[in-house]
Scaffold this motif. Structure first.
Motif, PDB file in Angstrom:
ATOM      1  N   ALA A 176       0.589  -1.274   0.033  1.00 56.84           N
ATOM      2  CA  ALA A 176      -0.013  -0.190  -0.041  1.00 56.84           C
ATOM      3  C   ALA A 176       0.872   1.216  -0.045  1.00 56.84           C
ATOM      4  O   ALA A 176       2.124   1.097   0.673  1.00 56.84           O
ATOM      5  CB  ALA A 176      -0.901  -0.045   1.147  1.00 56.84           C
ATOM      6  N   ASN A 177       0.181   2.266  -0.539  1.00 56.87           N
ATOM      7  CA  ASN A 177       0.895   3.726  -0.413  1.00 56.87           C
ATOM      8  C   ASN A 177       0.077   4.823  -0.240  1.00 56.87           C
ATOM      9  O   ASN A 177      -1.146   4.237   0.222  1.00 56.87           O
ATOM     10  CB  ASN A 177       1.614   4.130  -1.921  1.00 56.87           C
ATOM     11  CG  ASN A 177       0.579   4.286  -3.047  1.00 56.87           C
ATOM     12  OD1 ASN A 177      -0.460   4.716  -2.645  1.00 56.87           O
ATOM     13  ND2 ASN A 177       0.666   3.446  -4.186  1.00 56.87           N
ATOM     14  N   ARG A 178       0.322   5.833   0.037  1.00 58.52           N
ATOM     15  CA  ARG A 178      -0.555   6.917   0.385  1.00 58.52           C
ATOM     16  C   ARG A 178      -1.102   7.789  -0.460  1.00 58.52           C
ATOM     17  O   ARG A 178      -1.657   8.796  -0.232  1.00 58.52           O
ATOM     18  CB  ARG A 178       0.123   7.694   1.480  1.00 58.52           C
ATOM     19  CG  ARG A 178       0.802   7.136   2.802  1.00 58.52           C
ATOM     20  CD  ARG A 178      -0.567   6.631   3.497  1.00 58.52           C
ATOM     21  NE  ARG A 178      -0.203   6.037   4.916  1.00 58.52           N
ATOM     22  CZ  ARG A 178      -1.192   5.313   5.447  1.00 58.52           C
ATOM     23  NH1 ARG A 178      -2.474   5.417   5.100  1.00 58.52           N
ATOM     24  NH2 ARG A 178      -0.718   4.736   6.461  1.00 58.52           N
ATOM     25  N   ASP A 179      -1.171   7.236  -1.682  1.00 52.82           N
ATOM     26  CA  ASP A 179      -1.823   7.970  -2.929  1.00 52.82           C
ATOM     27  C   ASP A 179      -3.382   8.006  -2.967  1.00 52.82           C
ATOM     28  O   ASP A 179      -3.949   8.700  -3.571  1.00 52.82           O
ATOM     29  CB  ASP A 179      -1.163   7.648  -4.162  1.00 52.82           C
ATOM     30  CG  ASP A 179       0.327   8.102  -4.255  1.00 52.82           C
ATOM     31  OD1 ASP A 179       0.754   8.773  -3.743  1.00 52.82           O
ATOM     32  OD2 ASP A 179       0.758   7.543  -5.353  1.00 52.82           O
ATOM     33  N   LEU A 180      -3.789   6.853  -2.299  1.00 55.72           N
ATOM     34  CA  LEU A 180      -5.242   6.979  -2.235  1.00 55.72           C
ATOM     35  C   LEU A 180      -5.955   6.488  -3.598  1.00 55.72           C
ATOM     36  O   LEU A 180      -6.915   7.302  -4.018  1.00 55.72           O
ATOM     37  CB  LEU A 180      -6.013   8.002  -1.455  1.00 55.72           C
ATOM     38  CG  LEU A 180      -5.688   8.056  -0.009  1.00 55.72           C
ATOM     39  CD1 LEU A 180      -6.766   9.323   0.606  1.00 55.72           C
ATOM     40  CD2 LEU A 180      -6.044   6.848   0.665  1.00 55.72           C
ATOM     41  N   LYS A 181      -5.133   5.704  -4.357  1.00 57.52           N
ATOM     42  CA  LYS A 181      -5.790   5.341  -5.902  1.00 57.52           C
ATOM     43  C   LYS A 181      -5.536   3.872  -6.029  1.00 57.52           C
ATOM     44  O   LYS A 181      -4.725   3.272  -5.638  1.00 57.52           O
ATOM     45  CB  LYS A 181      -4.637   6.098  -6.788  1.00 57.52           C
ATOM     46  CG  LYS A 181      -5.018   5.916  -8.120  1.00 57.52           C
ATOM     47  CD  LYS A 181      -4.073   6.650  -9.094  1.00 57.52           C
ATOM     48  CE  LYS A 181      -4.081   8.041  -9.212  1.00 57.52           C
ATOM     49  NZ  LYS A 181      -3.378   8.819 -10.177  1.00 57.52           N
TER      50      LYS A 181
END
Length: 295
Positions: free
Chosen positions: A112-117
């Motif tokens: 997971a990353n923090r781009d919310l995509k």
């Protein structure tokens, strides 16, 4: 596979019935000719199919063969006296996976990353996809966080795994950390790219966690074998009401999210699994209603 298995089981339970499987193939342009050929052979009383496009093909063929009946699964066409169709509530099915995607992309899971995509790779656009699957996936994701966006890409066919991989890599480059794959044989391209990049895949229609443990982290399924067995049995027994389109759903036991697979349990943290259990229970109980739009 589920269509064939359900039909086979129904025929086995009725000694007066027999069946033959004809592969439609990936080229949709050939389907009308193949259905016409089956009808013209005079061998069949009933033609059973599974695809959102096929009721419209069958309706054209039916004009020339008024004695033949058709049952179309995963499809919707109301009012044709030769056709019975059964549509799954794929708003619910897609919502499950979108909700899981939302939970994942906001989590501390490794990929997971923090781009919310999130991403969505599909073979083609058709009414059920545009009106149920895509909105359901987006609605589920935004129920977790309204700021989540979905990158949507179309391959153009159901078999080009290389293009599917290219699209998946492009979405990952743009920040997507979880991809919903609805593209038939091309799913392999999505899975390969996501696995190589350490990202996640959500799978549609069947339990396929074993294809890529740890990469496929959610499977929204249709119990098509069950429905096909019930309705083909009913047709053999003369109980199917032709001319009607029926919607089946999670509450009725035909749509579900697979949460008991060991690969899901090992890949997804306990707090996310608990949240998924709650949302599935709400839909099964009718507390959360996700209606099917008019197609």
């Amino acid at each position: 596979e589920q269509l064939v298995a359900g039909t086979e089981k129904a025929v086995a339970a009725h000694p007066n019935a027999s069946y033959k499987v004809v592969e439609g193939g990936f080229n949709q342009g050939e389907w009308a000719e193949k259905v016409t050929s089956m009808a013209a052979s005079g061998e069949y009383d009933l033609i059973v199919t599974s695809n959102p496009s096929l009721p419209f093909i069958c309706a054209e063929v039916a004009k020339s063969f008024p004695k033949i009946k058709f049952i179309n699964f995963d499809a919707y066409l109301d009012g044709n006296p030769q056709i019975a169709s059964f549509l799954y509530n794929q708003v619910e099915q897609a919502y499950f996976l979108g909700y899981l995607g939302g939970l994942m992309t906001k989590s501390s899971m490794k990929g997971a990353n923090r781009d919310l995509k999130l991403g969505m790779v599909v073979a083609q656009q058709y009414p059920a996809l545009d009106l149920m699957m895509r909105p359901g996936f987006e609605q589920g994701a935004k129920a977790v966080d309204p700021g989540i966006t979905v990158d949507f890409r179309v391959i153009g066919n159901w078999y080009d795994a290389n293009k599917a991989a290219e699209l998946t890599n492009s979405m990952i480059d743009a920040g997507a950390d979880g991809i919903l794959s609805i593209c038939g044989g091309a799913n392999q391209g999505v899975i390969k790219a996501a696995r190589e990049r350490g990202k996640y895949v959500f799978f549609f229609d069947s339990n396929e966690y074993d294809l890529a443990p740890g990469t496929i982290i959610g499977c929204g399924v249709l119990y098509q074998e069950k429905l096909v067995f019930e309705q083909v049995s009913a047709a053999i027994e003369g109980r199917v009401v032709f001319g009607k389109a029926v919607v089946v759903d999670t509450k009725g036991g035909y749509v579900d999210f697979i949460s008991n697979d060991p690969n899901y349990i090992s890949a997804v943290p306990a707090d996310i699994r608990a949240a998924m259990d709650k949302i599935v229970a709400k839909i099964k109980s009718g507390e959360l209603v996700l209606p099917v739009p008019k197609l």
